[in-house]
Structure formats: structure tokens, C-alpha cells
Write a protein that holds these residues in place. Structure first.
Motif: not given
Lengths: 161, 315
Positions: A60, A64, A130, A132-133
Motif C-alpha cells: 500500500t 502510494h 485494500a 489501492t483504496e
């Protein structure tokens, strides 16, 4: 997560994150920066992170970092990808995989990212969602679009050849 | 309220929603409509997945329909169905439908979709990313141990250099002050008396003598910032009033007194040293000194933080 857990995470996941970052950025120096930044951010919060969730947390963070870095690079200059191309030309899978990675660069960064997470790491849709939101439907659509684009690209090259 | 959205026109509303052209009321109505018609297979959650200015292409709409478990596989969505099969997300019913469609339409391209293989790359500086697991604490404890050993040595040597001193009622010593030297005192003693004293001692060390000797020689060295010489106050007629001094008599009471004095002096030194060290190290220091008594050995005990040091001392 203890220091030993953190060091084990470095041992286990530094290479996969590096590969992911190289494929995203098409530049080894930038990829190293992303890996460094990722682990630095994780170390800052390592006491709050559960050891069993470290892989997801690392990817994650790396995702980002890569997206932010791509935005910066797009604003300043184009990324030099010669070092990565040279590496692939030495590969035995040059034909198909080189073309696929070339096609990968034509995808939007979000599609590129989800398809890399799916193919390189074998993450499920929910895990990618989850990281990459996004929601699962979005992940599914992005992956299907990416696959379609990759297949069309390969087909075009085969027709030309 | 009149319902605006129907099966016949919902697609237009859906597109408007994606483009952000609906009012709040229309948007809420569309959401209600979609929730009431699950057979349309448009999840409310999927609405914001496209940017507002991106129109939904036909094949994307087909994609949305295709991979709901309730959806049917048709010729329109078969390319996505093939991807879905490869991805392993088709239901059993959908898989059968897909197989039947492929059988009935041999021209359909069933070539598997290519997947990426991760290149064999390794991070060049993986070791630099790791953190040291060892702590710096041991170095600190080593230093504390060294300090403790130093204090123990000071205490040990201080206690061995004491010689019993009898307090005399005519000799007023300032409390807890060290006696540096007895040279001045001995100089004040008449030479004749001194000679007699030496003679008596050589004959019998336990003989009491009556010559005046206000001060017993003391070879006691203590560390003090400002040593003070002893003050000797003699009476008007010292020869008459000076009491007998018993040499080398091991009076337990006297010994006890001396020990107390020495202990007091040692305590002063130790208290000073330990307080300085405790301040410097920011670590609590505790110590306990037990003198040898009879057959029992004495003990010097120090506790500096977690570090404990003890040593048995013989009489």
C-alpha cells in the motif's frame, strides 16, 4: 512489530517491492528511492503495525509512493527507461514479456498498478482493493480493461510482424 | 412523488449520474431505483468508478453486466467472460454458458489473455534497509560497572588505613574532621617524655604509663576538600589533669567508637562520591557497608541501576 520482524520483512519483500517499483517507474534509481521511502515510512510506524499485515502495508505504501512519484515525474520530465529495457533484452522471455511490459507502459497508472499487483504478487481483488483504496468492482474493471488492452496490443504487433 | 426513472430510461440517468449532471434528488432516485432492481446488475458502489467526464463505452457497460454472478454470458460480453474465466471469477452456471457459446460459435477467439511475469530483479542495497537489533545499553552498563569497581576500591583502601584513636575529654577534635598528620603534636611533646614513652612501649606494650600524652599518633588519611588541623586545648595544669592513655589496648568500646567515626567519615566520602556519580549517570545508586565482626566477614555492596556489586571483606 519488532525490529526482527521488520528486518525479516526487508528480507522477504524488498525484492518484490523493488520489482513492482521498477515496473511502475521504468527507472531503477526511482524504484530504489520508492523502496527506501516505503521502508522508511513503515519503520516509523513499525510499533503499530501487526507483523502478519506487513506485506499489505508495504505494498500500500509503495503503491502510494509510486503514484506520487509518477505525478511528480510527469510534471518535470519524461522517465528514462533505457536501463530497464536493456535488462529485458537479455531475458529469454524477450519476445512476449518485453512486448507485454512495453504495452504495460501504455496503460494508465492505476490499471498498470492493479495488473502488476495481480500478476506479480497474485493478490486477490479484495487485497488489491485494500491496497489501492478502490472497491472490488473497480479493481475488476481495471484489470479487465488492462487485459483487453494488453491482448489488443500484442495482437497488433503480431499482425505487423 | 412521481417516479421519473424507469427500466426504459434508467441508462440515460445512469450516464448523467456518471457525468455528474443529475441533481441531488435525481441522484438519490437513481440510487433507489438501482437498489430496487438488482437484476440490472449495476452496483450502487460501482457508480463513482469512472471520472465524471468519462462517458461509459458500450463495452464497459457490457463489462459491468458481465461479471455479476447473476449475469448471463452473451455474445456481447463474451470477451470479458473469457477474461473472467481466466481470472477464476465465473460461477459454475456462467462457465457452462460460456462453454456452450464457444461450442456454438467456433469463430470466437478463445486465446488466453497474456499475463505478466515478474522480472528477476533484486534490490541492490537490501542490507542497508535493515535496522540494527543490538542495543547501546551494554556499553553504558560497562561504564557503570567500572565506576562501581572504582568506588569499591576507594572504600576498601580507606577502611584498611584506619588506626584506633581514643577520644580524650581534653582533646577536642572537630567532629568528623580528618587528622592529616601528627607531626605537630609530636613536636609539642617534651623530648624526655617521648623517650620514656618509647622505652615503656618497647618493654611492655600493655603497660599503662602516666606521662602526659594528649594526642595519640594517628595515621589516617581521608579525602576532604579542606583538611582542618586538630585543635588541642590543654588545661591550665596539663600534667595533673591529663588522664592515663593506654597504648595498644584493644578496648572493644573504644574500637567501636573509632569504627563509628571511621564509618561516619567513609559515609561522608561515599555519600559525596555516589551523589556525584548518580547525578552524572542519572542513575540511582545504593550502597551498604558491613564491617567484619568476629568470625563473620564484612561486606561491601553497591547497586547502581541494575548493576550490583558486592565484595566480602575480612577483618
Amino acid at each position: 512489530m519488532t525490529t526482527n520482524d521488520y528486518n525479516k520483512a526487508v528480507e522477504d519483500y524488498a525484492d518484490p517491492i523493488y520489482r513492482y517499483a521498477v515496473s511502475m517507474m521504468r527507472n531503477k534509481m526511482l524504484a530504489e528511492d520508492i523502496v527506501q521511502e516505503t521502508f522508511a515510512k513503515v519503520w516509523v510506524k513499525h510499533e503499530q503495525i501487526q507483523a502478519e499485515k506487513i506485506k499489505s502495508y508495504l505494498f500500500t505504501t509503495a503503491y502510494h509512493c509510486a503514484i506520487d512519484s509518477l505525478k511528480k515525474e510527469q510534471k518535470t520530465s519524461t522517465i528514462d527507461d533505457t536501463d530497464v529495457t536493456d535488462q529485458r533484452e537479455n531475458s529469454h522471455h524477450f519476445d512476449l514479456q518485453a512486448q507485454l511490459h512495453e504495452a504495460l507502459d501504455k496503460l494508465p497508472s492505476i490499471q498498470k498498478s492493479v495488473v502488476l499487483l495481480r500478476d506479480y504478487e497474485g493478490y486477490s481483488y479484495s487485497e488489491i482493493a485494500a491496497i489501492t483504496e478502490l472497491n472490488e468492482s473497480q479493481v475488476k474493471v481495471y484489470i479487465f480493461r488492462a487485459r483487453q488492452t494488453l491482448k489488443n496490443y500484442i495482437r497488433k504487433i503480431e499482425l505487423i510482424a | 412523488m412521481k417516479t421519473l426513472i424507469t427500466i426504459a430510461n434508467y441508462e440515460a440517468f445512469y450516464l448523467d449520474e456518471l457525468e455528474g449532471n443529475l441533481t441531488e434528488e435525481q441522484s438519490a432516485e437513481l440510487h433507489c431505483f438501482l437498489l430496487e432492481h438488482p437484476e440490472l446488475a449495476i452496483s450502487v458502489d460501482s457508480l463513482p468508478y469512472l471520472e465524471s467526464n468519462e462517458l461509459l463505452p458500450v463495452f464497459e457497460k457490457a463489462l459491468l453486466y458481465a461479471f455479476n454472478p447473476a449475469s448471463e454470458i452473451t455474445l456481447e460480453n463474451i470477451p470479458y467472460a473469457i477474461i473472467a474465466q481466466q481470472e477464476g471469477v465465473l460461477t459454475k452456471k456462467q462457465t457452462e454458458q460460456l462453454a456452450e457459446l464457444i461450442r456454438n460459435n467456433p469463430t470466437i477467439d478463445t486465446t488466453p489473455y497474456p499475463t505478466l511475469v515478474a522480472p528477476k530483479l533484486s534490490h541492490p542495497n537490501k542490507e542497508q534497509l535493515k535496522k540494527q537489533t543490538s542495543r547501546i545499553v551494554p556499553i553504558r552498563w560497562l561504564s557503570i560497572g567500572a565506576v562501581a569497581a572504582g568506588i569499591a576500591l576507594i572504600v576498601t583502601f580507606n577502611s584498611k588505613q584506619t588506626i584506633p584513636v581514643e577520644k580524650h575529654k581534653h582533646v577536642k577534635m572537630l567532629a568528623n574532621q580528618p587528622i592529616r598528620s601528627h607531626k605537630k603534636n609530636s613536636e609539642k611533646t617534651p623530648k624526655k617524655l617521648e623517650a620514656k614513652q618509647q622505652g615503656l612501649i618497647s618493654v611492655n606494650s600493655y603497660i599503662s604509663c602516666s606521662f602526659p600524652k594528649p594526642v595519640t599518633p594517628v595515621e589516617q588519611v581521608h579525602i576532604h576538600e579542606k583538611p582542618i588541623e586538630p585543635q588541642i586545648i590543654l588545661p591550665e595544669n596539663p600534667i595533673e589533669n591529663v588522664p592515663t592513655v593506654v597504648l595498644n589496648e584493644l578496648n572493644p568500646q573504644t574500637n567501636g567508637l573509632i569504627i563509628q567515626n571511621n564509618a561516619a567519615n567513609n559515609d561522608d566520602v561515599l555519600a559525596l562520591v555516589t551523589s556525584i556519580i548518580a547525578t552524572k549517570l542519572n542513575t540511582p545508586i545504593d550502597y551498604k557497608i558491613t564491617k567484619a565482626n568476629g568470625n563473620e566477614k564484612g561486606e561491601i555492596y553497591f547497586k547502581i541501576g541494575r548493576f550490583e556489586f558486592s565484595r566480602k571483606v575480612s577483618k
